[in-house]
Design a protein around this motif. Structure first.
Motif, mmCIF file in Angstrom:
data_model
loop_
_atom_site.group_PDB
_atom_site.id
_atom_site.type_symbol
_atom_site.label_atom_id
_atom_site.label_comp_id
_atom_site.label_asym_id
_atom_site.label_seq_id
_atom_site.Cartn_x
_atom_site.Cartn_y
_atom_site.Cartn_z
ATOM 1 N N ALA A 108 -3.947 12.732 10.984
ATOM 2 C CA ALA A 108 -3.518 13.996 11.134
ATOM 3 C C ALA A 108 -2.112 13.487 10.687
ATOM 4 O O ALA A 108 -1.722 12.381 10.537
ATOM 5 C CB ALA A 108 -2.926 14.197 12.594
ATOM 6 N N GLY A 109 -1.755 14.955 9.543
ATOM 7 C CA GLY A 109 -0.444 14.848 9.200
ATOM 8 C C GLY A 109 -0.267 14.658 7.512
ATOM 9 O O GLY A 109 -1.261 14.748 7.182
ATOM 10 N N LYS A 110 0.740 14.946 7.079
ATOM 11 C CA LYS A 110 0.917 14.791 5.813
ATOM 12 C C LYS A 110 0.797 13.233 5.050
ATOM 13 O O LYS A 110 2.814 12.819 5.768
ATOM 14 C CB LYS A 110 1.525 16.205 4.927
ATOM 15 N N ASP A 111 0.863 12.904 4.081
ATOM 16 C CA ASP A 111 1.179 12.321 3.509
ATOM 17 C C ASP A 111 2.426 11.710 2.619
ATOM 18 O O ASP A 111 2.667 12.942 2.501
ATOM 19 C CB ASP A 111 -0.427 11.203 3.139
ATOM 20 N N ALA A 112 2.441 10.662 1.581
ATOM 21 C CA ALA A 112 4.364 10.607 0.497
ATOM 22 C C ALA A 112 3.833 11.826 -0.204
ATOM 23 O O ALA A 112 4.217 12.067 -0.257
ATOM 24 C CB ALA A 112 4.134 9.566 0.533
ATOM 25 N N LEU A 113 2.561 11.983 -0.761
ATOM 26 C CA LEU A 113 2.041 13.258 -2.153
ATOM 27 C C LEU A 113 1.898 14.731 -1.108
ATOM 28 O O LEU A 113 2.048 15.655 -1.641
ATOM 29 C CB LEU A 113 0.624 12.892 -2.478
ATOM 30 N N GLY A 114 2.716 14.698 0.467
ATOM 31 C CA GLY A 114 1.566 15.594 0.712
ATOM 32 C C GLY A 114 0.541 16.800 1.110
ATOM 33 O O GLY A 114 0.583 17.864 2.200
ATOM 34 N N VAL A 115 -0.362 15.460 0.818
ATOM 35 C CA VAL A 115 -1.499 15.970 1.211
ATOM 36 C C VAL A 115 -1.863 15.819 3.506
ATOM 37 O O VAL A 115 -1.370 14.561 3.475
ATOM 38 C CB VAL A 115 -2.792 14.769 0.770
ATOM 39 N N SER A 116 -2.948 16.945 2.588
ATOM 40 C CA SER A 116 -2.633 16.800 4.712
ATOM 41 C C SER A 116 -4.353 15.855 5.046
ATOM 42 O O SER A 116 -4.767 15.582 3.682
ATOM 43 C CB SER A 116 -3.199 18.273 5.006
ATOM 44 N N LEU A 142 0.855 -1.219 0.082
ATOM 45 C CA LEU A 142 -0.131 -0.088 0.085
ATOM 46 C C LEU A 142 1.453 1.384 0.013
ATOM 47 O O LEU A 142 1.692 1.775 1.127
ATOM 48 C CB LEU A 142 -1.195 0.215 1.467
ATOM 49 N N PRO A 143 0.581 2.299 -0.845
ATOM 50 C CA PRO A 143 1.284 3.549 -0.853
ATOM 51 C C PRO A 143 1.290 4.642 0.224
ATOM 52 O O PRO A 143 -0.555 3.973 0.930
ATOM 53 C CB PRO A 143 1.073 4.509 -2.352
ATOM 54 N N VAL A 144 1.477 5.307 0.827
ATOM 55 C CA VAL A 144 1.731 5.723 1.954
ATOM 56 C C VAL A 144 0.762 7.196 2.249
ATOM 57 O O VAL A 144 1.133 8.506 1.292
ATOM 58 C CB VAL A 144 3.279 6.366 2.741
ATOM 59 N N ILE A 145 -0.341 7.240 1.479
ATOM 60 C CA ILE A 145 -1.703 7.943 1.293
ATOM 61 C C ILE A 145 -2.180 7.914 1.873
ATOM 62 O O ILE A 145 -2.802 6.680 2.460
ATOM 63 C CB ILE A 145 -1.175 8.719 -0.653
ATOM 64 N N TRP A 146 -3.031 8.907 1.927
ATOM 65 C CA TRP A 146 -4.381 8.790 2.442
ATOM 66 C C TRP A 146 -5.561 7.763 2.284
ATOM 67 O O TRP A 146 -5.476 8.690 1.303
ATOM 68 C CB TRP A 146 -4.581 10.165 3.558
ATOM 69 N N GLY A 147 -6.138 7.121 1.937
ATOM 70 C CA GLY A 147 -7.212 6.371 2.570
ATOM 71 C C GLY A 147 -6.703 5.152 1.200
ATOM 72 O O GLY A 147 -7.289 4.325 0.697
ATOM 73 N N THR A 148 -5.666 4.734 2.035
ATOM 74 C CA THR A 148 -4.661 3.922 0.876
ATOM 75 C C THR A 148 -5.214 2.445 0.638
ATOM 76 O O THR A 148 -5.158 1.400 -0.012
ATOM 77 C CB THR A 148 -3.632 3.241 0.830
ATOM 78 N N SER A 149 -6.188 2.543 1.783
ATOM 79 C CA SER A 149 -6.556 0.960 2.264
ATOM 80 C C SER A 149 -7.474 0.899 2.036
ATOM 81 O O SER A 149 -8.965 -0.208 1.980
ATOM 82 C CB SER A 149 -6.792 0.252 3.962
ATOM 83 N N CYS A 176 -1.344 4.446 9.310
ATOM 84 C CA CYS A 176 -1.237 3.527 9.992
ATOM 85 C C CYS A 176 -2.190 3.100 10.690
ATOM 86 O O CYS A 176 -2.660 1.732 11.228
ATOM 87 C CB CYS A 176 -0.237 2.519 11.075
ATOM 88 N N ASN A 177 -3.183 4.182 12.267
ATOM 89 C CA ASN A 177 -3.757 4.162 12.165
ATOM 90 C C ASN A 177 -4.819 3.915 11.643
ATOM 91 O O ASN A 177 -5.691 3.331 11.795
ATOM 92 C CB ASN A 177 -3.503 5.235 13.358
ATOM 93 N N GLU A 178 -5.356 4.670 10.614
ATOM 94 C CA GLU A 178 -6.023 5.046 9.922
ATOM 95 C C GLU A 178 -6.381 3.442 9.118
ATOM 96 O O GLU A 178 -7.247 3.246 9.090
ATOM 97 C CB GLU A 178 -5.815 6.084 8.383
ATOM 98 N N THR A 179 -5.828 2.873 8.532
ATOM 99 C CA THR A 179 -5.504 1.827 8.067
ATOM 100 C C THR A 179 -6.125 0.100 8.608
ATOM 101 O O THR A 179 -6.771 -0.123 8.517
ATOM 102 C CB THR A 179 -3.984 1.063 7.512
ATOM 103 N N HIS A 180 -5.611 0.756 10.179
ATOM 104 C CA HIS A 180 -5.711 -0.498 10.877
ATOM 105 C C HIS A 180 -7.228 -0.061 11.858
ATOM 106 O O HIS A 180 -7.866 -1.494 12.004
ATOM 107 C CB HIS A 180 -4.856 -0.743 12.427
ATOM 108 N N TRP A 181 -7.825 0.953 11.754
ATOM 109 C CA TRP A 181 -9.043 1.392 11.992
ATOM 110 C C TRP A 181 -10.558 1.111 10.870
ATOM 111 O O TRP A 181 -11.646 0.774 11.011
ATOM 112 C CB TRP A 181 -9.626 3.116 12.160
ATOM 113 N N ARG A 182 -9.747 1.474 9.213
ATOM 114 C CA ARG A 182 -10.743 0.339 8.538
ATOM 115 C C ARG A 182 -10.580 -0.862 8.676
ATOM 116 O O ARG A 182 -12.243 -1.387 8.372
ATOM 117 C CB ARG A 182 -10.307 0.542 7.261
#
Length: 219
Positions: free
Chosen positions: A56-64, A13-20, A145-151
């Motif tokens: 929270a934070g920015k992903d590998a694409l710089g997206v908050s 999975l790429p390090v971007i929000w919503g990746t999973s 990681c937390n977002e992925t585990h939540w999903r």
């Protein structure tokens, strides 16, 4: 190491929000997500116990994570999402150890989990010792990681309600691999190895041992 009847499928999975979000986890019995998340030592593996309702934070694409920099994963939901069975299983492995070996220095097979007393300084006469620790959901762990585990935990909840296949989901945080030929016990500074090529074999064996232990809890 694992029983021959087990079938493994891998997704990177790429390090971007919503990746999973695109993964249908209901097609599997067990899902184990792995992510880099131990930065103060080469000898610790963390099993996440639940997920926190925050990203929270920015992903590998710089997206908050959101326009304000942080946002809830589920608006109006509980602050912590967990599963009682997953908590019991993670707690059962808390403070156990895995001993692993570099194939370049030993042909010995990996050993089963050892009692906590075996993990003294990150190394032993027979291999590198990894301490396994359980960690409760927490606000500072609010990245992908937390977002992925939540999903994944939400998928588990849905699977149980619909009597689907999925039985267990876990998130395992791992450290960088220790330098080849170096002393893992002395390698406690954060960051990847800089002087030697990393030796992935001991870390891989230790993580495989943890995954096997989690899988055996299904049987």
């Amino acid at each position: 190491r694992c029983p021959p009847q087990w079938e493994f499928y891998y997704h990177t999975l790429p390090v971007i929000w919503g990746t999973s979000c695109g993964l249908d986890l209901s097609n599997y019995d067990l899902v184990v997500h792995l992510g880099l998340g131990v930065y103060d030592t080469y000898n610790k593996i963390i099993l996440e116990d639940g997920a926190y309702n925050l990203r929270a934070g920015k992903d590998a694409l710089g997206v908050s994570a959101s326009a304000g920099g942080a946002a809830s994963l589920r608006f109006g939901g509980d602050m912590v999402l967990s599963d009682a069975k997953m908590t019991r299983n993670v707690t059962a492995l808390d403070k156990t150890t895995q001993v692993a070996y570099s194939l370049s220095s030993s042909s010995s097979p990996p050993s089963p989990p050892l009692p906590p007393s075996a993990a003294s300084d990150g190394s032993s006469s027979s291999g590198q010792v990894f301490q396994v620790e359980a960690a409760k959901a927490r606000a500072r762990n609010s990245y992908l990681c937390n977002e992925t585990h939540w999903r994944a935990l939400e998928s588990l909840k849905s699977s149980k309600a619909k009597n689907r296949r999925l039985q267990a989901v876990y998130f395992v945080h791992i450290p960088y691999p220790a330098p080849s030929g170096g002393s893992a016990a002395a390698s406690t500074l954060p960051g990847p190895p800089k002087e030697d090529e990393p030796d992935f074999e001991p870390l891989g064996q230790a993580v495989a041992g943890v995954i096997q232990a989690l899988g055996e809890q299904l049987e």
